[in-house]
Design a protein around this motif. Structure first.
Motif, PDB file in Angstrom:
ATOM      1  N   ARG A  24      -5.115   1.944  -0.807  1.00  0.00           N
ATOM      2  CA  ARG A  24      -6.181   1.020  -0.387  1.00  0.00           C
ATOM      3  C   ARG A  24      -6.988   1.567   0.781  1.00  0.00           C
ATOM      4  NH1 ARG A  24      -2.469  -2.713  -1.963  1.00  0.00           N
ATOM      5  NH2 ARG A  24      -1.644  -3.381   0.044  1.00  0.00           N
TER       6      ARG A  24
ATOM      7  N   ARG B  88      -4.593  -1.800  -5.875  1.00  0.00           N
ATOM      8  CA  ARG B  88      -5.919  -1.903  -5.286  1.00  0.00           C
ATOM      9  C   ARG B  88      -6.674  -3.006  -6.021  1.00  0.00           C
ATOM     10  NH1 ARG B  88      -9.090   2.272  -2.393  1.00  0.00           N
ATOM     11  NH2 ARG B  88     -11.242   1.638  -2.614  1.00  0.00           N
TER      12      ARG B  88
ATOM     13  N   ASP C 149       0.840  -1.187   0.000  1.00  0.00           N
ATOM     14  CA  ASP C 149       0.000   0.000   0.000  1.00  0.00           C
ATOM     15  C   ASP C 149       0.889   1.256   0.000  1.00  0.00           C
ATOM     16  OD1 ASP C 149      -2.332   1.358  -0.073  1.00  0.00           O
ATOM     17  OD2 ASP C 149      -2.867   1.087   2.031  1.00  0.00           O
TER      18      ASP C 149
END
Length: 493
Positions: free
Chosen positions: A138, A240, A94
């Motif tokens: 995310r 994502r 992320d």
DNA sequence: GTCCGTCCATATCCATGGTC
DNA sequence: GACCATGGATATGGACGGAC
């Protein structure tokens, strides 16, 4: 509900980002306005709420159940390989929103995004961070996205400029809200409010109504669209999970945008056209172009309005004409518009060869092109210099033409340079000839199976009648004292 | 399969304000 | 006035989905 809205009532000094209420019920309530002026939109909002809740839940479950396992591969500077479907556990590590944006720019910047598109997206990311707070690829939820869109709607249209200069998004909203309150109280006779209002406006010369305008839905769409594109990139490049774009489906409808429309591009009236061509620019100017005198300077400022008004050219098309694009085909003077090292066309349909309107021939455009060629110039308007974020020739020209219009009293809103092209289109449309020819002249796409598969192109002779349809040509000829086929003898420059 | 409306991305253009 | 930065509006066309 009052408590919900209290958290977004900022003091101007408060630089904290907007926060979503911690209670889930408040979070949902925060998405609804205190008084919805459009009952029909309630259902729409409920659907959006459901979508937000589902997307948020999917996102949460994905993060709990399938955390990323490995360090991501570094973005490749070389040609990107086409994405292949991968299971959720191979998602990249992320990253913060600005880093996601940087990766997106690096990927798109080579082929898809020009300078200004990048700048627009950069602004959208900055506004999001100011108003919602820092998020990761995310960690950003559909509720964040919906909140962002709602707060954009409260942002003053002049944020970043005038009295809002130097303020963050939330500070600008607070200032606009406060100003709105003060204006209302002042109208009711509150002297103290009037005093504070004047102090807030300060030296700004803008009308207070303009300072109170909020962001237009179209601009709202532009910011949301930028973030939508960034998160489409995130999905495609495994930052994502698929189908979790939090900005999907948030656009305002066309109907809403039309309802909020502030200004439309107009067509030039016949009177205004005559006034333009009877002005010093065409009749003779002094030291300044708008002052009457004996000189006629045949440069871009002289020719470009004629090219838009009588040949329907776009501004950049007109300003970037190469010297060899003005050519004689079978006795008729024509203009070849095509992509070159100096010209990037808007679409494939923009590439075309069109006859020059007889008035432009009579005024000496072919001679002007030949003179520039003889002097060794590549373009017929060598005096122009590119400028602005996209390095366009029209950047400075637009300001000069706009300034000239105002100085000669042609400052009607919407009647700008591009409106000359619209005026040309409207005029030749009146005669109800084939749309295909009109589209070709203007460089528009023309769909239809018949046209696409069975039509090989227009001859110059096919297109000349369209140009003869320009109904204001006679009036302009009279204003310029030019008769048909006169090979006009003004000294060119 | 075709038509048509809507969504969406992007290019192009205009307006304003600030600095020098 | 030239030049730059920022922000907003409009034009254009491809993609897509629903109605027929």
């Amino acid at each position: 509900m009052a408590a919900v809205f209290a958290h977004v009532a900022y003091a101007e000094e408060d630089s904290q980002p907007l926060r979503i209420p911690p209670d889930p019920a408040d979070r949902i309530a925060a998405l609804l306005p205190a008084a919805d002026p459009e009952p029909a939109s309630l259902a729409h909002r409920l659907v959006r709420l459901l979508r937000a809740a589902i997307a948020g839940a999917v996102d949460l479950v994905q993060r709990l159940v399938a955390p990323p396992l490995a360090e991501p591969p570094q973005p490749q500077a070389a040609a990107p390989t086409p994405p292949t479907p991968v299971p959720a556990e191979t998602l990249r590590r992320d990253v913060a929103l600005p880093d996601l944006f940087a990766a997106c720019v690096e990927s798109k910047g080579q082929t898809e995004w020009t300078g200004k598109t990048v700048r627009d997206a950069d602004r959208a990311v900055a506004l999001f961070t100011e108003m919602i707070g820092e998020r990761t690829a995310r960690g950003l939820t559909a509720i964040d996205a919906s909140d962002f869109q709602r707060l954009l709607g409260r942002l003053p249209a002049w944020h970043g400029r005038s009295i809002y200069k130097g303020l963050t998004g939330p500070q600008s909203i607070a200032k606009a809200d406060r100003l709105e309150t003060l204006v209302r109280r002042a109208e009711q006779g509150d002297a103290a409010a009037a005093e504070e209002r004047d102090r807030m406006i300060g030296r700004s010369e803008m009308a207070v109504e303009k300072l109170l305008e909020r962001l237009h839905p179209k601009t709202n769409n532009k910011h949301v669209g930028s973030l939508r594109a960034i998160f489409a990139f995130a999905e495609e490049h495994h930052y994502r999970a698929k189908d979790t774009n939090p900005f999907a489906g948030l656009f305002f409808s066309k109907a809403k945008m039309k309802k909020n429309q502030r200004r439309r591009r107009d067509v030039w009236s016949d009177d205004d056209l005559v006034r333009l061509f009877a002005s010093p620019l065409y009749q003779g100017h002094g030291d300044a172009r708008h002052e009457p005198g004996a000189r006629i300077t045949k440069d871009a400022l002289y020719w470009a309005p004629l090219l838009a008004g009588f040949n329907g050219l776009r501004l950049e098309e007109a300003l970037r004409i190469p010297v060899n694009a003005v050519m004689n085909i079978g006795g008729a003077w024509c203009l070849r518009i095509q992509a070159s090292e100096t010209q990037r066309l808007k679409t494939e349909a923009s590439e075309r060869t069109v006859p020059l309107h007889p008035l432009l021939v009579d005024l000496g455009l072919p001679e002007h092109a030949a003179a520039m060629r003889a002097r060794g110039h590549k373009a017929i308007f060598p005096e122009l210099r590119p400028g602005g974020p996209d390095n366009t020739l029209g950047y400075q020209f637009s300001k000069v033409f706009g300034s000239y219009r105002k100085r000669i009293g042609l400052d009607h809103p919407g009647r700008d340079f591009h409106a000359l092209r619209k005026t040309f289109n409207t005029s030749i449309q009146r005669k109800h000839r084939s749309d295909a020819g009109r589209h070709y002249l203007l460089g528009h796409e023309h769909g239809g199976v018949n046209y696409e598969h069975y039509f090989s192109g227009f001859e110059v002779a096919d297109l000349l009648p369209y140009l003869e349809d320009v109904h204001y040509a006679g009036d302009v000829r009279r204003a310029l004292a030019i008769t048909e086929g006169s090979e006009e003898g003004h000294s060119g420059g």
